[in-house]
Design a protein around this motif. Structure first.
Motif, short mmCIF file in Angstrom:
data_model
loop_
_atom_site.label_atom_id
_atom_site.label_comp_id
_atom_site.label_asym_id
_atom_site.label_seq_id
_atom_site.Cartn_x
_atom_site.Cartn_y
_atom_site.Cartn_z
N THR A 16 0.87 25.15 18.32
CA THR A 16 2.09 25.02 17.51
C THR A 16 2.29 26.25 16.64
OG1 THR A 16 2.15 22.59 17.49
CG2 THR A 16 3.15 23.71 15.61
N PHE A 17 1.23 26.78 16.06
CA PHE A 17 1.32 27.98 15.21
C PHE A 17 1.96 29.14 15.98
CE2 PHE A 17 -0.52 32.07 13.90
CZ PHE A 17 -0.16 32.11 12.56
N THR A 18 1.55 29.32 17.23
CA THR A 18 2.07 30.45 18.01
C THR A 18 3.55 30.28 18.37
OG1 THR A 18 1.36 29.49 20.12
CG2 THR A 18 -0.20 30.94 19.01
N GLU A 19 4.05 29.06 18.32
CA GLU A 19 5.45 28.80 18.66
C GLU A 19 6.39 28.94 17.46
OE1 GLU A 19 6.68 28.39 21.55
OE2 GLU A 19 5.01 27.84 22.83
N LEU A 20 5.85 28.89 16.25
CA LEU A 20 6.70 28.91 15.06
C LEU A 20 7.27 30.30 14.79
CD1 LEU A 20 4.58 26.71 12.63
CD2 LEU A 20 6.60 26.03 13.94
#
Length: 199
Positions: free
Chosen positions: A34-38
């Motif tokens: 999720t972090f990489t998608e934000l």
């Protein structure tokens, strides 16, 4: 029960974000995926939310893709897996690979994830093998740009420390993994390589 949040991203580090919704800042624990998608701080974000209630705490866990949330909730049904370990599992392996490992009874892949021993891997396969229908292939690979090597390595180090690894051990693992130029500039690849090296 909070199930979804849309608002302005006020703060983000690997494993943790704060989202402003109508003047109220919500803190959510997140996976590396999720972090990489934000987007960047200040951008609008939408997260699927799992509200975890205990006698002494109320915690929110945020997910960029609903599939990741569903996997998280399925992992919570396994004895011995709490929300922190479930997030660690989803940070240590992509959703597609996790689904494939569970379906295929691949205990070896599961035990490479920090916190998952042989008995827990066996329980995960036994209890979830027939509950993976419709989950494979639903989480896209992030196509977002990655920061410079220095910033990437610092973010990975921060993520490992937040997951409970001692800083010196985590730093050695990151430095070792970063020697591979194929992964050094990509947060998710470097994170997973460092996780493998820290064991």
């Amino acid at each position: 029960m909070i199930a979804h949040i849309r608002g302005q991203l006020l703060y983000k580090i690997p494993n943790y974000v704060v989202v402003d919704c109508g003047g109220v800042g919500y803190e959510l624990w997140i996976s590396v995926t999720t972090f990489t998608e934000l987007g960047e701080v200040g951008s609008e974000v939408r997260l699927h939310v799992h509200t975890h209630v205990r006698e002494d705490a109320l915690q929110l866990f945020g997910f960029y893709e609903v599939t990741e949330k569903l996997l998280f909730e399925k992992l919570l049904t396994i004895s011995g897996i709490g929300p922190k370990l479930a997030i660690t599992v989803l940070s240590g392996i992509t959703a597609d690979r996790l689904v494939a490992a569970i379906r295929g009874g691949d205990h070896g892949t599961l035990t490479k994830i920090p916190g998952i021993g042989k008995k827990t891997a066996e329980r995960v396969v036994l209890e979830l093998k027939d509950k993976m229908e419709g989950l494979a292939g639903a989480v896209p690979v992030s196509g977002s740009a990655t920061p410079s090597l220095g910033a990437t390595a610092e973010d990975v180090l921060s993520a490992l420390v937040n997951l409970g690894y001692p800083r010196p051990i985590a730093q050695k693992a990151v430095e070792s993994a970063a020697k591979d130029s194929a992964v050094s500039a990509d947060f998710e690849k470097l994170f997973r390589a460092a996780m493998a090296a820290v064991r």
